[in-house]
Design a protein around this motif. Sequence first.
Motif, PDB file in Angstrom:
ATOM      1  N   ALA A  13       0.846  -1.203   0.000  1.00 38.18           N
ATOM      2  CA  ALA A  13       0.000   0.000   0.000  1.00 38.18           C
ATOM      3  C   ALA A  13       0.876   1.244   0.000  1.00 38.18           C
ATOM      4  N   TYR A  14       0.396   2.305  -0.648  1.00 38.02           N
ATOM      5  CA  TYR A  14       1.022   3.617  -0.568  1.00 38.02           C
ATOM      6  C   TYR A  14       0.013   4.569   0.074  1.00 38.02           C
ATOM      7  N   ASN A  15       0.414   5.250   1.103  1.00 35.00           N
ATOM      8  CA  ASN A  15      -0.462   6.200   1.808  1.00 35.00           C
ATOM      9  C   ASN A  15      -1.828   5.581   2.136  1.00 35.00           C
ATOM     10  N   GLY A  16      -1.808   4.362   2.593  1.00 35.75           N
ATOM     11  CA  GLY A  16      -3.032   3.687   3.010  1.00 35.75           C
ATOM     12  C   GLY A  16      -3.855   3.103   1.866  1.00 35.75           C
ATOM     13  N   LYS A  17      -3.443   3.343   0.608  1.00 36.62           N
ATOM     14  CA  LYS A  17      -4.207   2.804  -0.531  1.00 36.62           C
ATOM     15  C   LYS A  17      -3.439   1.620  -1.128  1.00 36.62           C
ATOM     16  N   LYS A  18      -4.141   0.489  -1.279  1.00 27.61           N
ATOM     17  CA  LYS A  18      -3.447  -0.711  -1.750  1.00 27.61           C
ATOM     18  C   LYS A  18      -3.128  -0.622  -3.247  1.00 27.61           C
ATOM     19  N   ALA A  19      -1.846  -0.700  -3.586  1.00 23.12           N
ATOM     20  CA  ALA A  19      -1.425  -0.714  -4.994  1.00 23.12           C
ATOM     21  C   ALA A  19      -1.433  -2.149  -5.506  1.00 23.12           C
ATOM     22  N   VAL A  20      -1.109  -3.090  -4.613  1.00 18.76           N
ATOM     23  CA  VAL A  20      -1.165  -4.532  -4.911  1.00 18.76           C
ATOM     24  C   VAL A  20      -1.877  -5.174  -3.728  1.00 18.76           C
ATOM     25  N   GLY A  37      -2.899  -4.940 -17.531  1.00 17.40           N
ATOM     26  CA  GLY A  37      -3.748  -4.154 -16.632  1.00 17.40           C
ATOM     27  C   GLY A  37      -3.700  -2.693 -17.014  1.00 17.40           C
ATOM     28  N   PRO A  38      -4.776  -1.963 -16.706  1.00 14.06           N
ATOM     29  CA  PRO A  38      -4.796  -0.537 -17.057  1.00 14.06           C
ATOM     30  C   PRO A  38      -3.762   0.257 -16.255  1.00 14.06           C
ATOM     31  N   ASN A  39      -3.557   1.509 -16.630  1.00 13.93           N
ATOM     32  CA  ASN A  39      -2.639   2.384 -15.887  1.00 13.93           C
ATOM     33  C   ASN A  39      -3.031   2.396 -14.416  1.00 13.93           C
ATOM     34  N   GLY A  40      -2.034   2.270 -13.557  1.00 11.97           N
ATOM     35  CA  GLY A  40      -2.287   2.330 -12.112  1.00 11.97           C
ATOM     36  C   GLY A  40      -2.791   1.021 -11.526  1.00 11.97           C
ATOM     37  N   ALA A  41      -2.788  -0.071 -12.324  1.00 14.95           N
ATOM     38  CA  ALA A  41      -3.322  -1.356 -11.840  1.00 14.95           C
ATOM     39  C   ALA A  41      -2.419  -2.008 -10.799  1.00 14.95           C
ATOM     40  N   GLY A  42      -1.144  -1.621 -10.787  1.00 16.20           N
ATOM     41  CA  GLY A  42      -0.213  -2.205  -9.814  1.00 16.20           C
ATOM     42  C   GLY A  42       0.896  -3.040 -10.436  1.00 16.20           C
ATOM     43  N   LYS A  43       1.018  -2.993 -11.761  1.00 17.60           N
ATOM     44  CA  LYS A  43       2.008  -3.839 -12.460  1.00 17.60           C
ATOM     45  C   LYS A  43       3.442  -3.496 -12.040  1.00 17.60           C
ATOM     46  N   SER A  44       3.779  -2.192 -12.105  1.00 19.65           N
ATOM     47  CA  SER A  44       5.162  -1.802 -11.775  1.00 19.65           C
ATOM     48  C   SER A  44       5.462  -2.040 -10.305  1.00 19.65           C
ATOM     49  N   THR A  45       4.463  -1.841  -9.450  1.00 17.36           N
ATOM     50  CA  THR A  45       4.660  -2.106  -8.012  1.00 17.36           C
ATOM     51  C   THR A  45       4.995  -3.583  -7.807  1.00 17.36           C
ATOM     52  N   LEU A  46       4.246  -4.462  -8.492  1.00 15.46           N
ATOM     53  CA  LEU A  46       4.508  -5.891  -8.389  1.00 15.46           C
ATOM     54  C   LEU A  46       5.927  -6.203  -8.895  1.00 15.46           C
ATOM     55  N   ILE A  47       6.289  -5.622 -10.037  1.00 16.21           N
ATOM     56  CA  ILE A  47       7.619  -5.888 -10.608  1.00 16.21           C
ATOM     57  C   ILE A  47       8.714  -5.373  -9.663  1.00 16.21           C
ATOM     58  N   ARG A  48       8.467  -4.219  -9.035  1.00 15.00           N
ATOM     59  CA  ARG A  48       9.473  -3.688  -8.095  1.00 15.00           C
ATOM     60  C   ARG A  48       9.652  -4.636  -6.901  1.00 15.00           C
ATOM     61  N   MET A  49       8.562  -5.278  -6.485  1.00 14.25           N
ATOM     62  CA  MET A  49       8.686  -6.246  -5.378  1.00 14.25           C
ATOM     63  C   MET A  49       9.383  -7.524  -5.857  1.00 14.25           C
ATOM     64  N   PRO A  83      14.038  -2.536 -16.809  1.00 13.90           N
ATOM     65  CA  PRO A  83      13.020  -1.630 -16.258  1.00 13.90           C
ATOM     66  C   PRO A  83      12.294  -0.870 -17.361  1.00 13.90           C
ATOM     67  N   GLU A  84      11.190  -0.231 -16.980  1.00 16.46           N
ATOM     68  CA  GLU A  84      10.385   0.506 -17.976  1.00 16.46           C
ATOM     69  C   GLU A  84      11.232   1.618 -18.608  1.00 16.46           C
ATOM     70  N   THR A  85      11.951   2.364 -17.775  1.00 12.76           N
ATOM     71  CA  THR A  85      12.910   3.328 -18.319  1.00 12.76           C
ATOM     72  C   THR A  85      14.262   3.060 -17.675  1.00 12.76           C
ATOM     73  N   ASP A 156       9.782  -4.916 -18.098  1.00 17.23           N
ATOM     74  CA  ASP A 156       8.658  -3.989 -17.897  1.00 17.23           C
ATOM     75  C   ASP A 156       8.435  -3.209 -19.205  1.00 17.23           C
ATOM     76  N   GLU A 157       7.372  -3.507 -19.879  1.00 16.29           N
ATOM     77  CA  GLU A 157       7.026  -2.896 -21.179  1.00 16.29           C
ATOM     78  C   GLU A 157       8.217  -2.920 -22.144  1.00 16.29           C
ATOM     79  N   PRO A 158       8.666  -4.129 -22.488  1.00 12.27           N
ATOM     80  CA  PRO A 158       9.904  -4.259 -23.275  1.00 12.27           C
ATOM     81  C   PRO A 158       9.825  -3.712 -24.689  1.00 12.27           C
ATOM     82  N   SER A 188       2.961  -5.599 -20.254  1.00 11.20           N
ATOM     83  CA  SER A 188       2.794  -4.988 -21.570  1.00 11.20           C
ATOM     84  C   SER A 188       1.394  -4.409 -21.724  1.00 11.20           C
ATOM     85  N   HIS A 189       1.309  -3.382 -22.567  1.00 16.84           N
ATOM     86  CA  HIS A 189      -0.003  -2.864 -22.964  1.00 16.84           C
ATOM     87  C   HIS A 189      -0.323  -3.319 -24.385  1.00 16.84           C
ATOM     88  N   ASP A 190       0.614  -4.067 -25.001  1.00 19.91           N
ATOM     89  CA  ASP A 190       0.421  -4.488 -26.389  1.00 19.91           C
ATOM     90  C   ASP A 190      -0.261  -5.861 -26.394  1.00 19.91           C
TER      91      ASP A 190
HETATM   92  N1  LIG Z   1       6.068   5.457  -5.040  1.00 25.73           N
HETATM   93  C1  LIG Z   1       4.736   5.607  -4.972  1.00 25.73           C
HETATM   94  N2  LIG Z   1       4.166   6.445  -4.089  1.00 25.73           N
HETATM   95  C2  LIG Z   1       2.826   6.571  -3.989  1.00 25.73           C
HETATM   96  N3  LIG Z   1       1.942   5.905  -4.774  1.00 25.73           N
HETATM   97  C3  LIG Z   1       2.451   5.070  -5.685  1.00 25.73           C
HETATM   98  C4  LIG Z   1       3.864   4.863  -5.839  1.00 25.73           C
HETATM   99  N4  LIG Z   1       4.062   3.953  -6.832  1.00 25.73           N
HETATM  100  C5  LIG Z   1       2.830   3.606  -7.276  1.00 25.73           C
HETATM  101  N5  LIG Z   1       1.877   4.259  -6.593  1.00 25.73           N
HETATM  102  C6  LIG Z   1       0.424   4.113  -6.788  1.00 25.73           C
HETATM  103  O1  LIG Z   1       0.140   2.724  -6.788  1.00 25.73           O
HETATM  104  C7  LIG Z   1      -0.829   2.405  -7.786  1.00 25.73           C
HETATM  105  C8  LIG Z   1      -0.239   1.387  -8.750  1.00 25.73           C
HETATM  106  O2  LIG Z   1       0.800   2.015  -9.507  1.00 25.73           O
HETATM  107  P1  LIG Z   1       1.736   1.213 -10.521  1.00 25.73           P
HETATM  108  O3  LIG Z   1       2.783   2.160 -11.008  1.00 25.73           O
HETATM  109  O4  LIG Z   1       2.195  -0.043  -9.866  1.00 25.73           O
HETATM  110  O5  LIG Z   1       0.697   0.864 -11.698  1.00 25.73           O
HETATM  111  P2  LIG Z   1       0.992   0.303 -13.168  1.00 25.73           P
HETATM  112  O6  LIG Z   1       0.004  -0.799 -13.389  1.00 25.73           O
HETATM  113  O7  LIG Z   1       2.428  -0.046 -13.314  1.00 25.73           O
HETATM  114  O8  LIG Z   1       0.628   1.550 -14.083  1.00 25.73           O
HETATM  115  P3  LIG Z   1       1.182   1.972 -15.558  1.00 25.73           P
HETATM  116  O9  LIG Z   1       0.530   1.063 -16.543  1.00 25.73           O
HETATM  117  O10 LIG Z   1       0.677   3.370 -15.685  1.00 25.73           O
HETATM  118  O11 LIG Z   1       2.682   1.867 -15.536  1.00 25.73           O
HETATM  119  C9  LIG Z   1      -1.219   3.735  -8.440  1.00 25.73           C
HETATM  120  O12 LIG Z   1      -2.386   4.204  -7.796  1.00 25.73           O
HETATM  121  C10 LIG Z   1      -0.042   4.630  -8.152  1.00 25.73           C
HETATM  122  O13 LIG Z   1      -0.444   5.975  -8.054  1.00 25.73           O
END
Ligand SMILES: Nc1ncnc2c1ncn2[C@@H]1O[C@H](COP(=O)(O)OP(=O)(O)OP(=O)(O)O)[C@@H](O)[C@H]1O
Length: 308
Positions: A13-20, A37-49, A83-85, A156-158, A188-190
């Motif tokens: 979770a980030y700031n009390g909101k679950k990203a994954v 998954g759509p933007n903000g779905a949690g993909k990059s958070t999962l990959i970072r873990m 990584p994505e970038t 991540d989005e190769p 991927s979004h493709d």
């Molecule tokens: N470092 C952070 N601090 C606060 N909130 C974050 C942080 N990283 C991600 N989030 C939040 O966590 C949620 C998931 O983000 P994440 O980047 O994992 O999504 P994503 O699926 O990779 O999106 P995209 O397709 O746009 O790359 C979003 O609501 C995002 O705002």
Amino acid sequence: MTSWVVVDHVSKAYNGKKAVDDLSFHIDRGEIFALLGPNGAGKSTLIRMMTGLIQPDAGQIRMNGERVLPFKKEVKRYFSFLPETMSLYPNLTAGETLHFFSRLQRISRNRCDEVLDVVGLLEVKDKKIGGFSKGMRQRLGLAVALLDKAPLLILDEPTSGLDPYWASRFKEIIRRKKREGTSVFFASHDLYEVESLADRIAILNEGKLYYLGTVDDLKSKHPTEIRIQVRFEIPQDPDGLARELGVATFRRGDWIQLICRRDDKVRILRSLEKGGRKLADLHIHETTLEEIYRAISGGTPSPEMDKL
Ligand SMILES: Nc1ncnc2c1ncn2[C@@H]1O[C@H](COP(=O)(O)OP(=O)(O)OP(=O)(O)O)[C@@H](O)[C@H]1O
């Protein structure tokens, strides 16, 4: 097949909101696994873990039975990561960049030219990467990820920024890695790329797993219809055909389009040449992953998603 990676009830979770939110799945050896998954779905958070850049709040990720944690360097030998970038030094040449990473990972210098050749950058290895296009930088990032022959590739989005030729070459590279026994996990979004490459997919939405399985299973579970387009040697009446076969039909010039359920396809095809009718031509439009994905992520997600 044995599981190479296990994601076990992982949340972040980030700031009390679950990203994954309580994700569980596994990746087998030699499996190509795509994350959608759509933007903000949690993909990059999962990959970072998964790559040990951040730690889950709950649950754990294991590779080859060992727990992935930010301070645990030993598990890093199990994967290569694109990584994505990627931050690259613009004043270094492509060759110098690869040598830098090969020294860090204690990999033979000869391997640098091999991977530059794979991504089509051998001829420009002495050029500074500050002058590279976005696609060339992406290919260089892929070359860095390929340097180490790790058992798992995490990407991540190769293909973002790759032209169609290199997007297609990328698929060949990934299929070759699979044949060599490497597992590949990519976000991927493709959707076309995912459909043609992945053995299994996971669709994330708001941090939760909406679907986990093969693209074929997703298609068979999803109630979307297919379109059969036919042209007869002697023109037929579309309304008569609709009544006889119990499907919707439309005239399209010389063609008749029939809309039917996927599991009704064979019955329809068998019936088309009954009663002396003869087909002159036929096209079948199967539902694509893109159409299903649009259907499940476009409207209010829950009712459609619940059927998956
Ligand atoms: N470092 C952070 N601090 C606060 N909130 C974050 C942080 N990283 C991600 N989030 C939040 O966590 C949620 C998931 O983000 P994440 O980047 O994992 O999504 P994503 O699926 O990779 O999106 P995209 O397709 O746009 O790359 C979003 O609501 C995002 O705002």
